[in-house]
Design a protein around this motif. Structure first.
Motif, short mmCIF file in Angstrom:
data_model
loop_
_atom_site.label_atom_id
_atom_site.label_comp_id
_atom_site.label_asym_id
_atom_site.label_seq_id
_atom_site.Cartn_x
_atom_site.Cartn_y
_atom_site.Cartn_z
N SER A 226 0.22 18.61 -16.29
CA SER A 226 0.06 17.09 -16.07
C SER A 226 0.64 16.52 -17.22
CB SER A 226 -1.35 16.61 -15.86
OG SER A 226 -1.77 17.43 -14.84
N TYR A 227 1.39 15.28 -17.23
CA TYR A 227 1.92 14.41 -18.30
C TYR A 227 1.56 13.00 -18.28
CZ TYR A 227 5.75 13.89 -15.00
OH TYR A 227 6.60 13.51 -14.01
N GLU A 228 1.83 12.27 -19.52
CA GLU A 228 1.76 10.86 -18.99
C GLU A 228 2.85 10.29 -19.89
OE1 GLU A 228 -0.54 7.22 -21.15
OE2 GLU A 228 -1.66 8.87 -21.24
N GLU A 229 3.53 9.26 -18.75
CA GLU A 229 4.84 8.73 -19.26
C GLU A 229 4.49 7.05 -18.89
OE1 GLU A 229 8.30 10.00 -17.61
OE2 GLU A 229 7.47 9.57 -15.38
N LEU A 230 5.23 6.34 -19.61
CA LEU A 230 5.29 4.72 -19.22
C LEU A 230 6.27 4.64 -18.13
CD1 LEU A 230 4.28 2.19 -20.10
CD2 LEU A 230 6.30 1.90 -21.51
N TRP A 231 5.70 4.50 -16.83
CA TRP A 231 6.50 4.51 -15.68
C TRP A 231 7.26 3.41 -15.34
CZ3 TRP A 231 4.20 4.83 -10.19
CH2 TRP A 231 5.11 5.67 -9.34
N PRO B 137 7.97 4.84 -7.27
CA PRO B 137 8.64 4.22 -8.34
C PRO B 137 9.57 3.03 -8.16
CG PRO B 137 9.93 6.11 -7.58
CD PRO B 137 8.69 6.07 -6.77
N TRP B 138 9.07 2.27 -7.58
CA TRP B 138 9.85 0.93 -7.26
C TRP B 138 8.75 -0.21 -6.65
CZ3 TRP B 138 12.21 5.43 -4.88
CH2 TRP B 138 11.56 5.66 -3.81
N PHE B 139 9.21 -1.23 -6.84
CA PHE B 139 8.38 -2.38 -6.40
C PHE B 139 8.50 -2.56 -4.71
CE2 PHE B 139 8.74 -3.62 -10.89
CZ PHE B 139 7.41 -3.62 -11.12
N PRO B 140 7.74 -3.02 -3.97
CA PRO B 140 7.97 -3.42 -2.75
C PRO B 140 9.21 -4.16 -2.42
CG PRO B 140 5.61 -3.43 -3.26
CD PRO B 140 6.27 -3.67 -4.33
N THR B 141 9.87 -3.85 -1.49
CA THR B 141 11.18 -4.65 -1.01
C THR B 141 10.81 -5.99 -0.38
OG1 THR B 141 12.44 -2.56 -0.76
CG2 THR B 141 13.07 -4.78 0.12
N GLU B 142 11.32 -7.08 -0.83
CA GLU B 142 10.91 -8.44 -0.49
C GLU B 142 11.86 -8.96 0.54
OE1 GLU B 142 10.97 -10.93 -3.95
OE2 GLU B 142 9.15 -9.96 -4.87
N ASP C 293 0.95 -1.20 -0.04
CA ASP C 293 -0.01 0.18 0.17
C ASP C 293 0.77 1.18 0.13
OD1 ASP C 293 -2.25 -1.37 0.07
OD2 ASP C 293 -2.60 -1.30 2.16
N VAL C 294 1.84 1.17 0.77
CA VAL C 294 2.91 2.35 0.80
C VAL C 294 3.54 2.68 -0.32
CG1 VAL C 294 4.96 3.32 1.86
CG2 VAL C 294 3.17 2.29 3.60
N ASN C 295 3.74 1.49 -1.17
CA ASN C 295 4.79 1.72 -2.43
C ASN C 295 3.83 1.67 -3.65
OD1 ASN C 295 7.82 1.42 -1.61
ND2 ASN C 295 6.45 0.10 -0.17
N ARG C 296 2.42 1.53 -3.53
CA ARG C 296 1.77 1.64 -4.65
C ARG C 296 2.05 2.77 -5.60
NH1 ARG C 296 -5.16 2.33 -4.79
NH2 ARG C 296 -5.20 2.36 -6.92
N PHE C 297 2.26 3.83 -5.06
CA PHE C 297 2.62 5.07 -6.02
C PHE C 297 3.77 5.56 -5.95
CE2 PHE C 297 -2.07 5.49 -4.75
CZ PHE C 297 -2.86 5.34 -6.04
N ILE D 189 11.76 23.99 -6.00
CA ILE D 189 11.70 22.41 -6.04
C ILE D 189 10.47 22.08 -6.67
CG2 ILE D 189 12.58 22.23 -3.69
CD1 ILE D 189 9.74 22.04 -2.70
N THR D 190 10.36 20.86 -7.43
CA THR D 190 9.12 20.27 -8.08
C THR D 190 8.86 19.16 -7.25
OG1 THR D 190 10.33 18.88 -9.49
CG2 THR D 190 10.32 21.10 -10.25
N ALA D 191 7.48 18.73 -7.51
CA ALA D 191 7.08 17.25 -7.29
C ALA D 191 6.17 16.94 -7.99
CB ALA D 191 6.54 17.55 -5.55
N THR D 192 5.93 15.57 -8.14
CA THR D 192 4.96 15.04 -8.99
C THR D 192 3.97 13.84 -8.18
OG1 THR D 192 6.34 13.24 -10.00
CG2 THR D 192 6.22 15.31 -10.97
N HIS D 193 2.79 13.66 -8.51
CA HIS D 193 2.06 12.68 -8.16
C HIS D 193 1.10 11.96 -9.04
CE1 HIS D 193 -2.18 14.44 -7.73
NE2 HIS D 193 -1.38 15.69 -7.44
N ASP D 194 1.00 10.89 -8.93
CA ASP D 194 -0.19 10.15 -9.59
C ASP D 194 -1.23 10.46 -9.60
OD1 ASP D 194 -1.92 7.82 -10.56
OD2 ASP D 194 -0.46 6.55 -10.40
N VAL D 195 -2.28 10.75 -10.54
CA VAL D 195 -3.37 11.54 -10.41
C VAL D 195 -4.22 10.53 -9.65
CG1 VAL D 195 -3.46 12.57 -12.60
CG2 VAL D 195 -4.27 10.34 -12.75
#
Length: 207
Positions: A160-165, A48-53, A42-46, A135-141
């Motif tokens: 706003s912009y769209e990219e392949l994350w 830019p990395w997968f949950p650490t295993e 849940d924390v890592n849903r948004f 400073i800048t910051a971005t968030h998933d819509v």
């Protein structure tokens, strides 16, 4: 907000204190607390990395993202800790590249308590003191709560912009916010706009 500052173990990450929090440099001893944050889907849903295993992956992340970058000129890498135990429950960091991307994360059990906003305001105050120009910051819509933090610390929506994350390899629409300290208020960091073919300006509600 009143807070004290003092020099920590890394000259680029001065220790800060707020009403409830200590913001300090990460140390090797923080790996288990960081692992608790990084492994939560849940924390890592948004983020830019997968949950650490594994704990080993968390240790590598700790070095790559927080410890090994400490000597960089813009190395603001804060562990967010409660004053009650000085153990990390989150982080605030500023990217060292020209985006000066302002990012944060927090363990789920501490959400909706104003902790990230409190920590971020303290760091923003320090950045302004240190002469960081913007400073800048971005968030998933799909993560508007992150955008609310950006607005609370004085950032304003620019585009706003769209990219392949990557590495998740999914299309994401991001909203980019910005706060200028020593540049003209109207100046906007355009690299995401220029890089991404699909970019646009949304009409967002004022509140």
């Amino acid at each position: 907000m009143l807070f004290r500052k003092e020099l920590g173990t890394c000259a680029n990450t001065p220790r800060l204190e707020t009403e409830r929090l200590i913001l300090r440099r990460f140390s090797e001893a923080d790996v288990d607390d960081l692992y608790a944050l990084l492994r939560d889907p849940d924390v890592n849903r948004f983020l830019p990395w997968f949950p650490t295993e594994t704990r080993e992956e968390a240790a590598a992340f700790l070095h790559e993202r927080f410890l090994d970058t400490c000597s960089l000129p813009s190395a603001y890498r804060y562990a967010v800790c409660r004053k009650t135990d000085d153990r990390p429950i989150g982080y605030v960091r500023l990217a060292a590249d020209d985006s000066r991307d302002f990012g944060y994360g927090l363990r789920k059990e501490f959400w909706r308590q104003g902790i990230v906003t409190e920590a971020a305001r303290a760091v923003v105050f320090r950045l302004r003191q240190d002469g960081v120009p913007y400073i800048t910051a971005t968030h998933d819509v799909n993560n508007p709560a992150s955008g609310e933090v950006m607005k609370k610390i004085g950032m304003t929506y620019r585009y706003s912009y769209e990219e392949l994350w990557q590495p998740k390899n999914i299309p994401v629409v991001f909203r980019m916010y910005q706060l200028n300290f020593s540049r003209e208020d109207g100046w906007t960091y355009r690299k995401y706009w220029d890089r991404c073919e699909h970019h646009f300006i949304e009409e967002l509600p004022s509140r």
